[in-house]
Scaffold this active site. Structure first.
Site, PDB file in Angstrom:
ATOM      1  N   LEU A 231       0.835  -1.199   0.000  1.00 35.63           N
ATOM      2  CA  LEU A 231       0.000   0.000   0.000  1.00 35.63           C
ATOM      3  C   LEU A 231       0.870   1.249   0.000  1.00 35.63           C
ATOM      4  CD1 LEU A 231      -2.778   1.397   0.282  1.00 35.63           C
ATOM      5  CD2 LEU A 231      -2.486   1.253   2.767  1.00 35.63           C
ATOM      6  N   GLN A 237       0.279   8.699  -3.859  1.00 33.42           N
ATOM      7  CA  GLN A 237       0.054   7.849  -5.023  1.00 33.42           C
ATOM      8  C   GLN A 237       0.256   8.639  -6.311  1.00 33.42           C
ATOM      9  OE1 GLN A 237      -3.794   5.981  -4.547  1.00 33.42           O
ATOM     10  NE2 GLN A 237      -3.150   4.812  -2.758  1.00 33.42           N
ATOM     11  N   GLY A 238       0.682   7.918  -7.362  1.00 37.32           N
ATOM     12  CA  GLY A 238       0.903   8.553  -8.645  1.00 37.32           C
ATOM     13  C   GLY A 238       2.254   9.227  -8.788  1.00 37.32           C
ATOM     14  N   ALA A 243       6.615   1.644  -7.734  1.00 35.30           N
ATOM     15  CA  ALA A 243       7.655   1.018  -8.546  1.00 35.30           C
ATOM     16  C   ALA A 243       8.986   0.989  -7.801  1.00 35.30           C
ATOM     17  CB  ALA A 243       7.800   1.763  -9.869  1.00 35.30           C
ATOM     18  N   GLU A 265       0.525 -12.888  -3.501  1.00 39.55           N
ATOM     19  CA  GLU A 265      -0.716 -13.532  -3.072  1.00 39.55           C
ATOM     20  C   GLU A 265      -1.914 -12.757  -3.622  1.00 39.55           C
ATOM     21  OE1 GLU A 265      -3.229 -14.224   1.087  1.00 39.55           O
ATOM     22  OE2 GLU A 265      -1.065 -13.872   1.144  1.00 39.55           O
TER      23      GLU A 265
END
Length: 402
Positions: A231, A237-238, A243, A265
């Site tokens: 997470l 985010q973005g 990565a 998983e």
């Protein structure tokens, strides 16, 4: 019925969407508490409030869950403009507080003043574990490069258990099928991302995201790390942190001679895209993935080299091969384009050819041209003589399966 309808309408006013009611913050400065731009909401709340993601009994409900940006000390408070009362027979408001208490650890603040006082102690917070990687991301708004660091930690790190209990609460709001892990199992590894920032001349750290990995045993003397949870918190985010985290963790396990390969998983679609991106980046420099060899087709050399050097299994290697071959293929060249399509369809058809071989003469394979290449239709012989067939679409080819 008219009275019942009126009552239903009245009670409907006391239903609140919990994805909107829950307000999350990562607080660095006291003024962040009143800054709506620092607030973000969950994507999911069904694991706490049920499939409808609704809390009943309140108007203007706000469930405040504010965290100090570094050590994630928590402020939890419930606010509302009105609540159902004795005027409604046999109706009670949901116990929102007890539901939230089930997922957040004890020791949280309920007073804003107490929470703000903890902000002053953030200067003492330092990341847990061992530093693995440092990178920077240019921030257009600030006009400068921001530094980030990735650490590997475990439960032997002082204070990490309590920190992880607070961190994992975010999973319930952003991973649809999230569950808390057994932290007493020593086979878990934890990887954390932090941002370095300055406050009043001091260097502080803010939590960005994390990943948990379980080390499975593989006979006789290997392990297979499996990513369980990953997470990146919404404010970050973005920006490429996923990565960076994925590649850092992959390189961490690549260096171990006891690791066979690295898996995940029940990966989400976004995780698969991220994995494809990172694995392509790693594989493109291997000699066996040169444009010349890519055009010769998928080979055992690719499987062996990717597994031995990068700990990538055969299935993932095949995906990387198809992506890199597509990049190397001139799709405007009819011969190259046709060669690529047939190579992909050869993989898609393979399982059905194997099934046909196993069933001997019970199945008949029929191939017909279509606009995208070929269609595989698999019929039992008795259905070819007048029966019907079900159909499904897979991998860009139309497949009818009895």
């Amino acid at each position: 019925m008219a009275g019942l309808s009126a009552m239903e309408k009245k009670l409907a006013e006391f239903k609140c969407n919990t994805n909107e009611a829950i307000q999350l913050k990562l607080v660095r400065f006291p003024e962040d508490l009143e800054d709506d731009s620092t607030t973000f909401n969950p994507e999911y709340s069904h694991q706490v409030f049920g499939d409808d993601e609704v809390a009943f009994g309140y108007k203007g409900l706000k469930i405040l869950l504010y965290y100090n940006a570094g050590n994630l000390s928590t402020l939890f408070r419930i606010e509302y403009t009105s609540k159902v009362n004795e005027n409604f027979d046999c109706v009670e408001a949901d116990d929102v507080e007890s539901k939230i208490r089930k997922i957040i650890p004890p020791g949280f603040c309920t007073s804003t003043d107490d929470f703000v006082s903890l902000l002053e102690k953030e200067v003492n917070f330092k990341p847990f574990g061992t530093l693995l990687h440092t990178y920077s991301v240019h921030n257009e708004e600030a006009g400068e490069d921001i530094t980030y660091q990735i650490y590997q930690a475990d439960m032997t790190c002082p204070g990490f258990r309590e920190y992880h209990e607070r961190l994992q609460t975010f999973l319930m709001w952003f991973i649809e099928t999230a569950s808390f892990i057994d932290v007493d199992d020593e086979r878990w590894n934890y990887f954390l991302v932090f941002e370095k920032y300055n406050k009043d001349g001091a260097t502080l750290f803010a939590t960005v995201g994390y990943m948990t990995v379980y080390n499975y045993y593989v006979y006789p003397d290997k392990t297979r790390p499996r990513v369980s949870q990953m997470l990146i918190l919404p404010p970050f985010q973005g920006e490429g942190h996923g990565a960076q985290l994925f590649e850092t963790v992959h390189r961490y396990y690549m260096s171990s001679p006891t690791v066979l390969d690295i898996t995940a998983e029940d990966p989400s679609e976004n995780y698969v895209k991220l994995r494809d991106f990172v694995l392509v980046k790693l594989c493109q420099d291997l000699p066996c993935f040169s444009p010349e060899k890519l055009m010769q087709g998928f080979s055992q050399e690719m499987v062996t080299e990717a597994q031995q050097k990068l700990k990538i299994n055969k299935q993932h290697t095949r995906r990387v091969y198809e992506i890199l071959r597509l990049r190397a293929t001139d799709m405007g060249d009819p011969e190259q384009s046709r060669g690529y399509r047939l190579d992909v369809k050869k993989r898609l058809i393979g399982p059905y050819k194997n099934q046909h071989t196993a069933c001997n003469s019970e199945l008949e394979l029929c191939f017909f041209p279509d606009i995208s290449g070929i269609v595989l239709i698999v019929y039992p012989i008795h259905q070819l003589q007048g029966g019907t067939a079900h159909s499904c679409c897979y991998g860009g080819s139309f497949i009818k399966v009895s």
